[in-house]
Design a protein around this motif. Structure first.
Motif, mmCIF file in Angstrom:
data_model
loop_
_atom_site.group_PDB
_atom_site.id
_atom_site.type_symbol
_atom_site.label_atom_id
_atom_site.label_comp_id
_atom_site.label_asym_id
_atom_site.label_seq_id
_atom_site.Cartn_x
_atom_site.Cartn_y
_atom_site.Cartn_z
ATOM 1 N N LEU A 116 -40.188 84.157 72.887
ATOM 2 C CA LEU A 116 -39.810 85.100 73.941
ATOM 3 C C LEU A 116 -38.432 84.795 74.529
ATOM 4 N N PRO A 117 -38.083 83.541 74.833
ATOM 5 C CA PRO A 117 -36.713 83.282 75.284
ATOM 6 C C PRO A 117 -35.657 83.736 74.276
ATOM 7 N N GLN A 118 -35.937 83.559 72.975
ATOM 8 C CA GLN A 118 -34.963 83.995 71.977
ATOM 9 C C GLN A 118 -34.821 85.516 71.981
ATOM 10 N N ALA A 119 -35.934 86.214 72.185
ATOM 11 C CA ALA A 119 -35.878 87.680 72.252
ATOM 12 C C ALA A 119 -35.031 88.136 73.435
ATOM 13 N N LYS A 120 -35.122 87.408 74.544
ATOM 14 C CA LYS A 120 -34.321 87.759 75.716
ATOM 15 C C LYS A 120 -32.832 87.535 75.444
ATOM 16 N N VAL A 121 -32.536 86.455 74.714
ATOM 17 C CA VAL A 121 -31.136 86.198 74.357
ATOM 18 C C VAL A 121 -30.604 87.335 73.469
ATOM 19 N N TYR A 122 -31.447 87.782 72.547
ATOM 20 C CA TYR A 122 -31.022 88.910 71.704
ATOM 21 C C TYR A 122 -30.716 90.131 72.574
ATOM 22 N N TRP A 123 -31.584 90.418 73.523
ATOM 23 C CA TRP A 123 -31.400 91.602 74.368
ATOM 24 C C TRP A 123 -30.081 91.528 75.122
ATOM 25 N N GLY A 124 -29.698 90.312 75.516
ATOM 26 C CA GLY A 124 -28.445 90.167 76.255
ATOM 27 C C GLY A 124 -27.210 90.159 75.372
ATOM 28 N N THR A 125 -27.361 89.744 74.109
ATOM 29 C CA THR A 125 -26.187 89.593 73.232
ATOM 30 C C THR A 125 -26.099 90.650 72.139
ATOM 31 N N LYS A 126 -27.249 91.205 71.776
ATOM 32 C CA LYS A 126 -27.377 92.141 70.650
ATOM 33 C C LYS A 126 -26.895 91.501 69.334
ATOM 34 N N SER A 129 -33.605 85.736 62.310
ATOM 35 C CA SER A 129 -34.198 84.393 62.263
ATOM 36 C C SER A 129 -35.656 84.436 62.720
ATOM 37 N N TYR A 130 -35.944 85.263 63.716
ATOM 38 C CA TYR A 130 -37.334 85.398 64.161
ATOM 39 C C TYR A 130 -38.195 85.984 63.061
ATOM 40 N N MET A 131 -37.726 87.032 62.431
ATOM 41 C CA MET A 131 -38.494 87.649 61.347
ATOM 42 C C MET A 131 -38.779 86.645 60.232
ATOM 43 N N GLU A 132 -37.775 85.847 59.932
ATOM 44 C CA GLU A 132 -37.936 84.860 58.850
ATOM 45 C C GLU A 132 -38.965 83.792 59.228
ATOM 46 N N ILE A 143 -46.151 91.331 73.280
ATOM 47 C CA ILE A 143 -45.914 92.635 73.900
ATOM 48 C C ILE A 143 -44.441 92.742 74.298
ATOM 49 N N SER A 144 -43.936 91.691 74.951
ATOM 50 C CA SER A 144 -42.538 91.688 75.378
ATOM 51 C C SER A 144 -41.589 91.485 74.212
ATOM 52 N N VAL A 145 -41.969 90.615 73.279
ATOM 53 C CA VAL A 145 -41.121 90.367 72.112
ATOM 54 C C VAL A 145 -40.849 91.684 71.371
ATOM 55 N N LEU A 146 -41.886 92.466 71.167
ATOM 56 C CA LEU A 146 -41.721 93.744 70.471
ATOM 57 C C LEU A 146 -40.803 94.675 71.250
ATOM 58 N N ASP A 147 -40.938 94.674 72.560
ATOM 59 C CA ASP A 147 -40.116 95.563 73.383
ATOM 60 C C ASP A 147 -38.633 95.201 73.281
ATOM 61 N N TYR A 148 -38.335 93.911 73.194
ATOM 62 C CA TYR A 148 -36.943 93.479 73.073
ATOM 63 C C TYR A 148 -36.359 93.798 71.692
ATOM 64 N N TYR A 149 -37.190 93.709 70.641
ATOM 65 C CA TYR A 149 -36.684 93.803 69.269
ATOM 66 C C TYR A 149 -36.823 95.195 68.638
ATOM 67 N N ILE A 150 -37.593 96.069 69.233
ATOM 68 C CA ILE A 150 -38.012 97.285 68.520
ATOM 69 C C ILE A 150 -36.837 98.180 68.130
ATOM 70 N N THR A 151 -35.746 98.155 68.889
ATOM 71 C CA THR A 151 -34.601 99.006 68.550
ATOM 72 C C THR A 151 -33.592 98.309 67.641
ATOM 73 N N SER A 152 -33.891 97.083 67.222
ATOM 74 C CA SER A 152 -32.964 96.338 66.376
ATOM 75 C C SER A 152 -32.849 96.994 64.997
ATOM 76 N N GLU A 153 -31.636 97.049 64.475
ATOM 77 C CA GLU A 153 -31.411 97.599 63.142
ATOM 78 C C GLU A 153 -31.958 96.681 62.055
ATOM 79 N N SER A 154 -32.320 95.439 62.432
ATOM 80 C CA SER A 154 -32.823 94.483 61.439
ATOM 81 C C SER A 154 -34.326 94.610 61.207
ATOM 82 N N ILE A 155 -35.031 95.208 62.136
ATOM 83 C CA ILE A 155 -36.482 95.334 61.994
ATOM 84 C C ILE A 155 -36.796 96.334 60.874
ATOM 85 N N THR A 156 -37.545 95.892 59.901
ATOM 86 C CA THR A 156 -37.908 96.766 58.778
ATOM 87 C C THR A 156 -39.316 97.306 58.976
#
Length: 537
Positions: free
Chosen positions: A5-15, A22-25, A69-82
Motif C-alpha cells: 500500500l505505501p508503494q501504491a501511494k508513491v505511484y499515485w504521487g509520482t505516476k 514491480s508490484y505486478m511482478e 481495496i485501496s491498492v486497486l484504487d491507486y493502480y486501476i488507471t495505470s497504463e501498465s495494468i493488463t
C-alpha cells in the motif's frame, strides 16, 4: 505485503509506472509460489496442517483483503495494468475472502475474528460485482452486529482487557458503519448500533493520560499510541457522538468543547479505576488495574497480565510508575519475566506470580468526600492470601495507598514499587522506607512506605532496592529502579498491612515530614507537615 500500500501511494504521487510494474511482478510471483489451496472438491476449507494455511487465513488474508481495496484504487488507471493481471488480482481477492469465511479464527470472541468480519464486510460493500458479494454482506453484517453486543463487557471495556486492542476494536465498529453509510447500506445495522459503543468510547477518554498517552498495561506498546494516533480516534468518537462536548475537547487538543468533570471513574466489571485532580496536561492521575480475567470457557485472555491491584501514576506530564509492558509477544522466558506479578506495583507472596485462575479482581467500595476520593478493591491473589488495596486521592494534592494481606498463608509478604527511569534515592528509616525521584525540572515524587502487623507497626521489615525494566516497544526495554518492602507473615490470621504515602515535591527543601498509622482495621491517620488527615475505607 505491508509494503504494497505505501508503494501504491508513491505511484499515485509520482505516476512512475515502474512502481506498478514491480508490484505486478512481485505479486504474480507470490501467487505462483503460494497459490490459494482450494481443494479438488472446490471447498475453501484448509486443513490446519496445510503449508499455505497461514497465508490464506487469519491476519495475513485479512490484511490483504482490507489493503487491496485501496491498492486497486491507486493502480486501476495505470497504463501498465493488463486485463490478465487484473483478472488474476480479482480472482485471488475473491479467493482470500472465501478462505476467511471458510476458515474463521478459532476464537469467535477475539480481535482476530473481528478483523476477519470487517474484511469480509468491506469486500462485500466495496466490491459488489463479485457473484458472492450479497452472501458476504448478509453474513458479515449479521456477524458485526452480533460482535458489537459481545466484544465489550457491561461496563464498556473490551473483554480481552487490552487497552490498545480496545481502541482498535472501537475503530473497526466505527469504520464498518462509516463504509456502510457511504455506500447506502445502513439498513444492515440496528438503530442503536452506534450508541451501543458509547461506554467503550468513554473508557478510552477516561483511561488516556491528559497529555494524550496511555499506559503500557498488558500488551499496549505505548510508543505506537502517539498523540496524533489517539487524536484521530477521538475525532471518530466525536463524529459518532457530536453532542458530547468532552469528546470534542479531546478531539481538538483541549482547544474546543468542555473538559469532563468526573474525578473518579469506575469500571467495576472488568476492573479499571481512575482517580484524578483534573483533565489538563499539568493534572495528576492514578490508574488502579484489578482485572477480572475470565473467558466464557473458563480460560483467561492471553493479553491480560497477572498484575492485579497494580497502579500507575501520571503527574504533570511524567509517568512516575510506568507499567512493565510486554517486551515480546513470544511465549517464553522474556514474556514471563515482564508479566511477572513482582514486576508490577502490587503485592506478592514469596515473590510468586499470580496463577491464571486467581485473576478475579473484585470491587469492594468507593467514596467521594470533600477531603478525598477513595476506591477499594481486592483479589484472592494466592490460595490462602487475599490482597486488598485502597487507593486515596487526597484533595490537598497527594495519594495514599493502603495494602492488606489477609488470610492464613505464611511467608514473605512483599510490596513492590517500580519507578520511572532516572535517579532514585532510597532511605531506610526507623519504621519506614522512602524512595525519591531527582529530576531537575522540579517535578518530583516521594514514596514513603510504612509496614504493619495487624494494626501495629511491624516489629521488623526488610527493604531492598534493585532495578527492573519497562518496555514501551516490542523488543526494546529501559532500565529503571525498583524497591521491595517485605514483612514475614508467621501468624496464620494476622494481616500484614502497608501504607504508602505518595507526595509531589519540587526540590529536597520542599519535602514535608510524613507519618502514618492505623487507628483501626478500617481507618488510618496520615500526618503531612503537621497537618492530620483521617482516611476511612
Amino acid at each position: 505485503h505491508q509494503w504494497v500500500l505505501p508503494q501504491a501511494k508513491v505511484y499515485w504521487g509520482t505516476k512512475d509506472e515502474n512502481y506498478v510494474r514491480s508490484y505486478m511482478e512481485v505479486y504474480s510471483s507470490w501467487l505462483d509460489a503460494h497459490p490459494c489451496p482450494v481443494l479438488s472438491s472446490g471447498t475453501y476449507t484448509i486443513p490446519s496442517s496445510h503449508s499455505l494455511r497461514d497465508m490464506w487465513t487469519d491476519l495475513q488474508a485479512t490484511s490483504r483483503v482490507m489493503e487491496q481495496i485501496s491498492v486497486l484504487d491507486y493502480y486501476i488507471t495505470s497504463e501498465s495494468i493488463t486485463p490478465e493481471f487484473l483478472t488474476r488480482f480479482l480472482a485471488a481477492y475473491a479467493d482470500a475472502v472465501e478462505c476467511i469465511r471458510a476458515n474463521p479464527y478459532f476464537e469467535q470472541l477475539s480481535n482476530h475474528r473481528l478483523y476477519e468480519i470487517q474484511a469480509v464486510f468491506t469486500a462485500a460493500v466495496m466490491m459488489p460485482e463479485f457473484k458472492n458479494s450479497s452472501a458476504w454482506l448478509d453474513e458479515a453484517s449479521d456477524d458485526i452486529v452480533a460482535q458489537s453486543k459481545v466484544q465489550f463487557a457491561d461496563d464498556g471495556v473490551l473483554v480481552e482487557m487490552d487497552p490498545s486492542y480496545h481502541i482498535s476494536m472501537v475503530a473497526i465498529f466505527y469504520d464498518t458503519h462509516r463504509i456502510a453509510a457511504a455506500n447506502g447500506k445502513t439498513e444492515y445495522f440496528p438503530s442503536d448500533y452506534r450508541t451501543s459503543l458509547q461506554k467503550a468510547v468513554k473508557f478510552v477518554r477516561d483511561l488516556a493520560y491528559p497529555d494524550y498517552s496511555i499506559e503500557d498495561f498488558n500488551d499496549v506498546r505505548s510508543s505506537s499510541w502517539t498523540k496524533s494516533t489517539l487524536t484521530k480516534n477521538f475525532l471518530k468518537y466525536h463524529d459518532m457522538f457530536p453532542e458530547d462536548k468532552t469528546l470534542q475537547y479531546w478531539a481538538t487538543g483541549h482547544a474546543q468543547g468542555e473538559a469532563p468533570t468526573e474525578l473518579l471513574s469506575l469500571y467495576k466489571t472488568t476492573g479499571w479505576y481512575m482517580l484524578r485532580d483534573g483533565w489538563t496536561k499539568n493534572s495528576s492521575m492514578m490508574i488502579l488495574k484489578n482485572n477480572y480475567n475470565l473467558r466464557g470457557d473458563g480460560g483467561i485472555w492471553w493479553h491480560c497480565q497477572p498484575d492485579n491491584c497494580t497502579v500507575s501514576l501520571y503527574h504533570k506530564g511524567r509517568r512516575f510508575l510506568p507499567d512493565a509492558g510486554s517486551y515480546t509477544y513470544t511465549d517464553g522466558a522474556d514474556r514471563d519475566a515482564f508479566r511477572a506479578t513482582s514486576m508490577h506495583n502490587t503485592l506478592t507472596l514469596n515473590g510468586a506470580t499470580i496463577a491464571d485462575d486467581k485473576m478475579r479482581g473484585e470491587f469492594r467500595n468507593s467514596v467521594q468526600t470533600d477531603k478525598y476520593d477513595m476506591v477499594h478493591v481486592s483479589n484472592q491473589s494466592y490460595g490462602a492470601l487475599r490482597h486488598e488495596r485502597a487507593l486515596f486521592r487526597v484533595k490537598d494534592g497527594f495519594y495514599v495507598v493502603v495494602d492488606f494481606a489477609i488470610g492464613s498463608a505464611t511467608g514473605s509478604v512483599e510490596l513492590n514499587w517500580h519507578f520511572c527511569p532516572g535517579v532514585i534515592t532510597f532511605t531506610k528509616e526507623s519504621g519506614s522506607y522512602t524512595a525519591k525521584t531527582n529530576f531537575s525540572d522540579g517535578n518530583n515524587m516521594m514514596f514513603k512506605m510504612f509496614s504493619f502487623e495487624g494494626t501495629s507497626a511491624a516489629s521488623s521489615f526488610s527493604s531492598k532496592s534493585d532495578y527492573s525494566y519497562t518496555s514501551h516497544t516490542i523488543g526494546q526495554r529501559e532500565k529503571r529502579s525498583c524497591c521491595r518492602v517485605s514483612v514475614q507473615k508467621t501468624e496464620g490470621q494476622t494481616p500484614v498491612r502497608f501504607i504508602t504515602v505518595i507526595h509531589p515535591f519540587g526540590t529536597a527543601s520542599d519535602i514535608p515530614n510524613i507519618s502514618a498509622k492505623f487507628d483501626s482495621a478500617s481507618r488510618i491517620t496520615v500526618t503531612i507537615g503537621g497537618k492530620t488527615y483521617s482516611l476511612a475505607l
